[in-house]
Design an enzyme around this catalytic site. Structure first.
Site, PDB file in Angstrom:
ATOM      1  N   ARG A 183      21.057  16.535  -1.944  1.00  0.00           N
ATOM      2  CA  ARG A 183      19.985  17.338  -1.350  1.00  0.00           C
ATOM      3  C   ARG A 183      18.837  17.482  -2.340  1.00  0.00           C
ATOM      4  NH1 ARG A 183      23.437  22.160   1.731  1.00  0.00           N
ATOM      5  NH2 ARG A 183      24.821  20.731   2.833  1.00  0.00           N
ATOM      6  N   ARG A 238      23.223  25.140  -7.386  1.00  0.00           N
ATOM      7  CA  ARG A 238      22.267  24.425  -6.526  1.00  0.00           C
ATOM      8  C   ARG A 238      21.856  23.119  -7.199  1.00  0.00           C
ATOM      9  NH1 ARG A 238      19.739  26.990  -2.359  1.00  0.00           N
ATOM     10  NH2 ARG A 238      20.171  29.011  -3.326  1.00  0.00           N
ATOM     11  N   GLU A 251      27.578  32.302  -1.362  1.00  0.00           N
ATOM     12  CA  GLU A 251      28.100  31.443  -0.289  1.00  0.00           C
ATOM     13  C   GLU A 251      28.920  30.287  -0.858  1.00  0.00           C
ATOM     14  OE1 GLU A 251      26.582  27.963   2.647  1.00  0.00           O
ATOM     15  OE2 GLU A 251      25.085  29.448   2.037  1.00  0.00           O
ATOM     16  N   SER A 268      29.971  27.591   4.983  1.00  0.00           N
ATOM     17  CA  SER A 268      29.215  27.998   6.170  1.00  0.00           C
ATOM     18  C   SER A 268      29.851  27.299   7.359  1.00  0.00           C
ATOM     19  CB  SER A 268      27.744  27.584   6.009  1.00  0.00           C
ATOM     20  OG  SER A 268      26.941  28.194   6.982  1.00  0.00           O
ATOM     21  N   ARG A 314      31.261  24.962  -6.150  1.00  0.00           N
ATOM     22  CA  ARG A 314      31.203  26.424  -6.127  1.00  0.00           C
ATOM     23  C   ARG A 314      32.601  27.029  -6.264  1.00  0.00           C
ATOM     24  NH1 ARG A 314      26.088  28.469  -2.455  1.00  0.00           N
ATOM     25  NH2 ARG A 314      24.594  26.957  -3.298  1.00  0.00           N
TER      26      ARG A 314
END
Length: 426
Positions: free
Chosen positions: A261, A276, A348, A351, A390
């Site tokens: 990403r 991130r 988070e 999701s 994560r």
């Protein structure tokens, strides 16, 4: 993608839903294009019918040896008008199709209305955050101190938002992937897939990443390839343009992949550590099911992601996203947020979303029941099961010890060759 007829017949509902999502879609242009399309179609169909009738007359006249030249002249203007209308219709439908791709999914009635993440209700909390008799460190300090994460060399070879995992850090990442895949396939019944890491524009459009999130995606220069932002894309598109057997639903897939990403909209956010990155590991869950079963499947899928957190003994909470924080393709989403002591907050880690028929309509995923006419759009669901990096962050921060070492959660011991602790090299 929403159904064109549904948007036309429920225009006010769609407008309200977009407003609740804090979205901006040019619905005035939609209305103009749809109206013009509905004007052109009947005129075009009428002229084509006239042309067919006249062609039949010409054939009869010729067969009878009579003069048909007058009809040929009459048809010149009709033919020219048909050509103009066909060109206009193609242009209108192309513009309308592109506009429809920018309209987000409608929130499910159980999705709470809110402006942003501060309005996301907490559904449940599991586990107790650890209590330390020392000041807990952030994962980036732990990783560097233990020499299992190398940020400096990653920056030199690739730039910011990359990391090199080494030694016990690399093995811990691999152990987490193994635990997640084994649990989802053996205990939860998913079929493991090893998909391509590059897909074409059609696939990214099918799951809703394009055209809206082109800026956040990595495009291969000179080719119709994109690096996948998540395994949701290839897993969902496994059945692009297929008619599935209704008796075999739900189809349940899991995959481990690196994900890529650009994080174009996150400048200044999480610039340190593993939260991130441009490249990160994730184990994904995808379910394709019947519409009437999709919300039951959402609860099941979310429970499977939660099961990994519980196996790892990581405190977490489940929230439901409000309309203003909902993803583009989702009708309802649960986020799982893991406790990070070094940051003193929940972050988070998964999701889990029900996209209903939104992706299936874009990707052409339908099913058919025996003995029934026609086909039905399937419902698609996806969720992280989990974001591997994560999870590693959460282990480093929750299982850190006063001497700087990190305990390995019991569930991971078989995958770590029995290693129980990560210690700094002496």
């Amino acid at each position: 993608m929403l159904d064109l007829k549904f948007v036309r017949e429920n225009f006010d509902l769609v407008q309200r839903s977009i407003a609740q999502r804090n979205g901006k879609v040019d619905l005035e242009t939609y209305g103009r294009l749809d109206e013009r399309r509905r004007q052109v179609l009947p005129e075009l169909e009428s002229l084509r019918s006239t042309r067919n009738d006249v062609s039949a007359q010409v054939a009869r006249l010729k067969k009878a040896g009579e003069d048909a030249s007058g009809l040929f002249e009459q048809m010149k203007d009709v033919g020219a008008r048909i050509k103009d209308l066909e060109a206009e219709l193609a242009q209108v439908e192309q513009e309308l199709g592109q506009l429809m791709l920018t309209i987000p999914n409608l929130p499910h009635q159980s999705t709470p209305v809110g402006k942003g993440e501060e309005d996301n209700p907490v559904v449940s909390v599991w586990g107790q955050p650890p209590v330390f008799d020392f000041e807990p460190l952030n994962h980036w300090d732990i990783g560097v101190n233990l020499d299992i994460i190398d940020f400096e060399r990653a920056v030199r070879m690739a730039g910011s938002r990359f990391a090199v995992m080494k030694g016990a850090g690399a093995r811990l990442e691999r152990a987490l992937i193994g635990l997640m895949l084994d649990t989802h396939t053996t205990a939860h019944g998913y079929t493991e897939i090893l998909p391509p890491l590059m897909v074409n524009t059609r696939a990214l459009t099918g799951t809703g990443q394009l055209p809206k999130f082109a800026e956040d995606s990595f495009k291969v220069e000179g080719a119709d390839y994109w690096l996948i932002p998540t395994a949701e894309v290839p897993l969902t598109n496994l059945h692009m343009d297929e008619v599935l057997d209704g008796d075999k639903l739900p189809l349940c897939y899991t995959a481990y992949t690196p994900c890529f990403r650009a994080e174009a909209g996150s400048h200044g956010k999480d610039v340190r550590g593993l939260i991130r990155l441009h490249q990160f590991d994730k184990v994904e869950l995808v379910r394709i099911c019947r519409p009437e079963d999709s919300y039951e499947n959402l609860e099941v899928l979310t429970g499977h992601a939660e099961a990994i957190l519980r196996l790892l003994g990581l405190p977490y909470r489940k929230i439901v996203l409000c309309t203003g924080d909902l993803g583009f393709s989702a009708a309802k989403t649960y986020d799982l947020e893991v406790w990070l002591p070094g940051q003193n907050r929940y972050r988070e880690i998964s999701s889990c979303s029900n996209c209903e028929a939104f992706q299936a309509r874009r990707a052409g995923i339908r099913f058919k029941d025996k003995g029934r006419k026609g086909t039905t759009l399937a419902h698609t669901l996806n969720g992280s099961g989990l974001a591997v990096g994560r999870a590693l962050v959460a282990i480093l921060e929750n299982y850190q010890q006063a001497d700087g070492s990190v305990k390995i959660p019991e569930a991971l011991l078989p995958y770590m060759g029995g290693q129980q602790t990560i210690k700094a090299a002496e």
